[in-house]
Motif scaffolding. Sequence first.
Motif, PDB file in Angstrom:
ATOM      1  N   GLU A 173       8.369 -22.210  10.046  1.00 58.27           N
ATOM      2  CA  GLU A 173       9.390 -20.813  10.132  1.00 58.27           C
ATOM      3  C   GLU A 173       9.363 -19.452   8.497  1.00 58.27           C
ATOM      4  N   ILE A 174       9.046 -18.365   9.217  1.00 60.72           N
ATOM      5  CA  ILE A 174       8.767 -17.993   7.818  1.00 60.72           C
ATOM      6  C   ILE A 174       9.763 -16.746   8.259  1.00 60.72           C
ATOM      7  N   GLY A 175       9.477 -16.177   7.250  1.00 61.88           N
ATOM      8  CA  GLY A 175      10.383 -15.202   7.073  1.00 61.88           C
ATOM      9  C   GLY A 175       8.965 -13.761   6.715  1.00 61.88           C
ATOM     10  N   LEU A 176       9.063 -12.204   6.941  1.00 66.21           N
ATOM     11  CA  LEU A 176       8.247 -11.487   6.877  1.00 66.21           C
ATOM     12  C   LEU A 176       8.917  -9.873   7.280  1.00 66.21           C
ATOM     13  N   PRO A 177       8.488  -9.048   6.294  1.00 66.01           N
ATOM     14  CA  PRO A 177       9.060  -8.220   5.683  1.00 66.01           C
ATOM     15  C   PRO A 177       8.478  -7.377   7.128  1.00 66.01           C
ATOM     16  N   ASP A 178       9.194  -6.295   7.783  1.00 64.79           N
ATOM     17  CA  ASP A 178       8.641  -5.942   9.207  1.00 64.79           C
ATOM     18  C   ASP A 178       7.306  -5.003   8.642  1.00 64.79           C
ATOM     19  N   ALA A 179       7.370  -4.485   7.109  1.00 66.29           N
ATOM     20  CA  ALA A 179       5.464  -3.788   7.375  1.00 66.29           C
ATOM     21  C   ALA A 179       4.958  -4.909   7.509  1.00 66.29           C
ATOM     22  N   ASP A 180       5.080  -6.062   6.851  1.00 68.78           N
ATOM     23  CA  ASP A 180       3.553  -6.903   6.615  1.00 68.78           C
ATOM     24  C   ASP A 180       3.472  -7.433   8.416  1.00 68.78           C
TER      25      ASP A 180
END
Length: 208
Positions: A173-180
């Motif tokens: 499970e990770i977190g990503l900025p929308d733009a990435d």
Amino acid sequence: MQDKYRTVARTGVHETEVNRSRFLCALAPAATEREAQDFIATVRKEHADASHNCFAYVIGADAAVQRASDDGEPGGTAGVPMLQMLLRRDMRYVVAVVTRYYGGVKLGAGGLIRAYGGSVGEALDALGTLTRRRFRLATVTVDHQRAGKVQNELRSTGREVRAVHYGEAVTIEIGLPDADVESFRSWLADTTAGTAGLELGGEAYGEA
């Protein structure tokens, strides 16, 4: 939704003195209005003998909830300047309580506004702030053979790994900025020869 917001780095107290009056500013992060109110109640109990326990808090990344109290000081001279200082510094999910022990010298309306607002500003400087950025939650599913390499590369590129689960496959499970999201999808396909899965979830905030 806001892409990012600032909040206080830790709970703490900073004391200043103005014309013999002591001003103790207690700051804390607060995820909900209830948390803010509980913190205020705790400080008021601890300083029940004080002249005033004024407060201000801002809850929500978009500052949807804003409350302030003068606690017996002349109207608009304590809670409002405290709230204005929090908003001026773009602070969110934060509660401030300024406890005043009267020192015998009247400060006047202007003096009180400067003292209460200034007390919050000095406390923010002393305790520090941090920026939290909005992320898209995502789950990477990869086979055991490639899982170690993927985890290492995620961490080395500064990706936030929130949790890892081992089963028939490994889910990360990770977190990503929308733009990435799209560039990450390509990177993952290249890294795992197209064998990994990527599932997008909801949104959350994490340290920038």
